[in-house]
Scaffold this motif. Sequence first.
Motif, PDB file in Angstrom:
ATOM      1  N   MET A 235     -43.103  -6.408 -19.286  1.00 23.05           N
ATOM      2  CA  MET A 235     -42.240  -7.309 -20.352  1.00 23.05           C
ATOM      3  C   MET A 235     -41.274  -7.014 -18.732  1.00 23.05           C
ATOM      4  O   MET A 235     -40.157  -6.445 -18.773  1.00 23.05           O
TER       5      MET A 235
ATOM      6  N   MET B 267     -37.280  -9.380 -18.410  1.00 24.56           N
ATOM      7  CA  MET B 267     -36.402  -9.490 -19.007  1.00 24.56           C
ATOM      8  C   MET B 267     -35.328  -9.474 -18.014  1.00 24.56           C
ATOM      9  O   MET B 267     -34.943 -10.390 -17.459  1.00 24.56           O
ATOM     10  N   THR B 268     -35.051  -8.782 -17.947  1.00 25.78           N
ATOM     11  CA  THR B 268     -33.661  -7.847 -17.013  1.00 25.78           C
ATOM     12  C   THR B 268     -33.462  -8.905 -15.961  1.00 25.78           C
ATOM     13  O   THR B 268     -34.225  -8.569 -14.580  1.00 25.78           O
TER      14      THR B 268
ATOM     15  N   SER C 133     -28.190  -6.262 -21.205  1.00 25.47           N
ATOM     16  CA  SER C 133     -27.892  -6.876 -22.738  1.00 25.47           C
ATOM     17  C   SER C 133     -27.743  -8.049 -23.090  1.00 25.47           C
ATOM     18  O   SER C 133     -28.336  -8.845 -24.437  1.00 25.47           O
TER      19      SER C 133
ATOM     20  N   PHE D 274     -35.452  -5.514 -13.742  1.00 30.07           N
ATOM     21  CA  PHE D 274     -35.581  -4.207 -13.648  1.00 30.07           C
ATOM     22  C   PHE D 274     -36.981  -4.223 -14.211  1.00 30.07           C
ATOM     23  O   PHE D 274     -37.590  -4.884 -15.292  1.00 30.07           O
TER      24      PHE D 274
ATOM     25  N   SER E 160     -40.783  -2.548 -15.822  1.00 30.61           N
ATOM     26  CA  SER E 160     -41.373  -1.264 -15.518  1.00 30.61           C
ATOM     27  C   SER E 160     -43.329  -2.038 -15.076  1.00 30.61           C
ATOM     28  O   SER E 160     -43.519  -2.613 -16.345  1.00 30.61           O
TER      29      SER E 160
ATOM     30  N   THR F  45     -29.364  -0.992 -24.845  1.00 32.39           N
ATOM     31  CA  THR F  45     -28.513   0.124 -25.065  1.00 32.39           C
ATOM     32  C   THR F  45     -28.202   1.227 -26.284  1.00 32.39           C
ATOM     33  O   THR F  45     -27.868   0.214 -27.850  1.00 32.39           O
TER      34      THR F  45
ATOM     35  N   ASN G 247     -24.825   1.304 -28.319  1.00 28.46           N
ATOM     36  CA  ASN G 247     -24.560  -0.411 -28.617  1.00 28.46           C
ATOM     37  C   ASN G 247     -25.126  -1.015 -29.538  1.00 28.46           C
ATOM     38  O   ASN G 247     -25.098  -1.796 -30.304  1.00 28.46           O
TER      39      ASN G 247
END
Length: 555
Positions: free
Chosen positions: A178, A180-181, A187, A211, A213, A430, A432
């Motif tokens: 995936m 996205m970042t 976030s 990022f 993975s 995260t 938050n």
Amino acid sequence: MNYLLNNIPDSKGLNAYTRDKFFSKLLEFYVGKDLLNQIENKFVELGECVGSEVEDLALSADKHPPKLVKRLRDGSSSNTVQKHPDFIKLEKIAFEKFGLAAMSHRSGVFEMQNILPPIIKYGLTFLFVQNEFGLCCPVSMTDSLTRTLKKFGDERLINKFFDQLTSQDLDELFQGAMFMTEQHAGSDVGSIDTFAENINGQWYLTGDKWFCSNPDADLAMVLARYDKKTKGTKGLSLFLLPKKLENGQHNNYEIIRLKDKLGGRSFASGEIRLNKAFAYIVGEKKEGFKQMTDMINMSRLSNGVRASGMMQRCLQESLFIAKTRSAFNEKIINLPLIRKQLLKMLIITEASRTMVFKAADILEKADKGDTEAQKIFRIITPLIKFRACRDVRKIAGDAMEIRGGSGYIEEWMDPKILRDAHLGSIWEGTSNIISLDTIRALKKADNLHVLKTFLINLVHERSIKENEKVLLSTIDEVFNFVFQEIKDDYEASSRQITSLLYYLCSAVFLNAESYYCTSLYHRKKISELIIKYKINENNPLQRNEIDYKLVNEYL
Ligand SMILES: Cc1cc2nc3c(=O)[nH]c(=O)nc-3n(C[C@H](O)[C@H](O)[C@H](O)COP(=O)(O)OP(=O)(O)OC[C@H]3O[C@@H](n4cnc5c(N)ncnc54)[C@H](O)[C@@H]3O)c2cc1C
């Protein structure tokens, strides 16, 4: 087997499933006797493997992280990740032998005629992660990518990749990822810049993903902007990015480098530059973010399952050490402070297990179309991702300390678990961000009332009479607070609300488990202690009586 040489307890060789006194009964409670009878041998088999082979392989893979190969010796360029042979052996156990990424999508895993319910997958993952965390990421990505593709992709696209995504043969298997970042957009997903261009009816992606993975996965779900003028998440579409093009060549993207990570060192996370990479659009063009949310939520739950499994490993290991290690001429289990430490670990660990097993149970109902279950699942997923992923960080540290000095030494699993434990609360949102997601879920339609009614009904249906009153009054108190904070829109209470609801739900679910049979009766006590220590105020100016009996149940 000699577990105690020179007063250094070593549990290697113990079956991770059978050493856990309550695992089998809990599974029975959630899946029923019939299915458990058919499948329990797989839990015993994996438990055996986790307690011995997986531990060795995982320790080795952790010390030998994957390498990025950019060039071959003849000078030709390469874009591959070289995995350590011991990591590949772990892949064989998870993907091939136990079909962890396939079992939720097709029949035939373990020769079963039906698709297995989520709790079997999560139960086995809970076990596997007790010695190997890293590989659970690619497994979960593959599993959740398949789910999202099945849910939103068109039939042609699903048929094209389904067999490879659910293969139990590593040579055939297509793994998932995936992306996205971006550097500026973690976030803040709505600020993603990666651009999707439509040329003659086909999509091409250009951008930098920061990022990624499992970066050499065969297929990745990618969020990209289909229209530069449409800002925020509304301008994002969901794409399926194949590693290889139809002509067999590598797609137009490059793995720039791999991250040097604190934990999860056995598997690769990298940075990827997309340069007009070919991709298939998935589902509705304007629904990209919404569709991706399904994959994100499944990954979040999987994160919670992993956190819970690691906590259980820490608990079991700490109990084992406490029973076997001696100091001051007695077993350390007899020392009041050790008992108190164990009790604290025990209630948090077991609360998390109850939450993830119950979530799996609710997911099964939600996927069958039960709208109440869909709402509850939507809420409890961030509760679990938030709290379990934070609790494991503390439990891993406590377990390390209970082993003493050896716990700090890399020959043992403790340092690896401690590092791995810190990942869950950062990726996939995260703490938050997750707590804000809880509030978003609670604000949706009548969700808050649905959750409250669900908990009250459960207390009425399945609870020992003496507990009913305190559970119902706690539900009232917690919901009064939550209703008020949400009404006031007081964002700074989001984490407090998420924790409170997590522990409240766990207390109600634990209590329901205790109602099932005498061997789970101890869960009523855990439920009481969760309310006492995690919901009601814990006054540092008064003595905390330790309930030795509860710890004894686990010895
Ligand atoms: C090992 C690893 C693997 C990863 N793998 C992947 C992957 O495969 N695919 C992928 O897409 N991503 C992946 N990620 C990225 C990960 O999901 C993000 O790093 C994470 O979501 C945080 O985003 P960020 O790094 O941009 O930090 P930021 O979003 O900038 O956050 C910085 C701080 O600001 C806080 N913050 C931000 N917004 C708010 C707000 N509204 N209110 C309060 N606080 C806020 C955050 O809580 C955090 O403390 C991975 C990360 C790691 C560490």
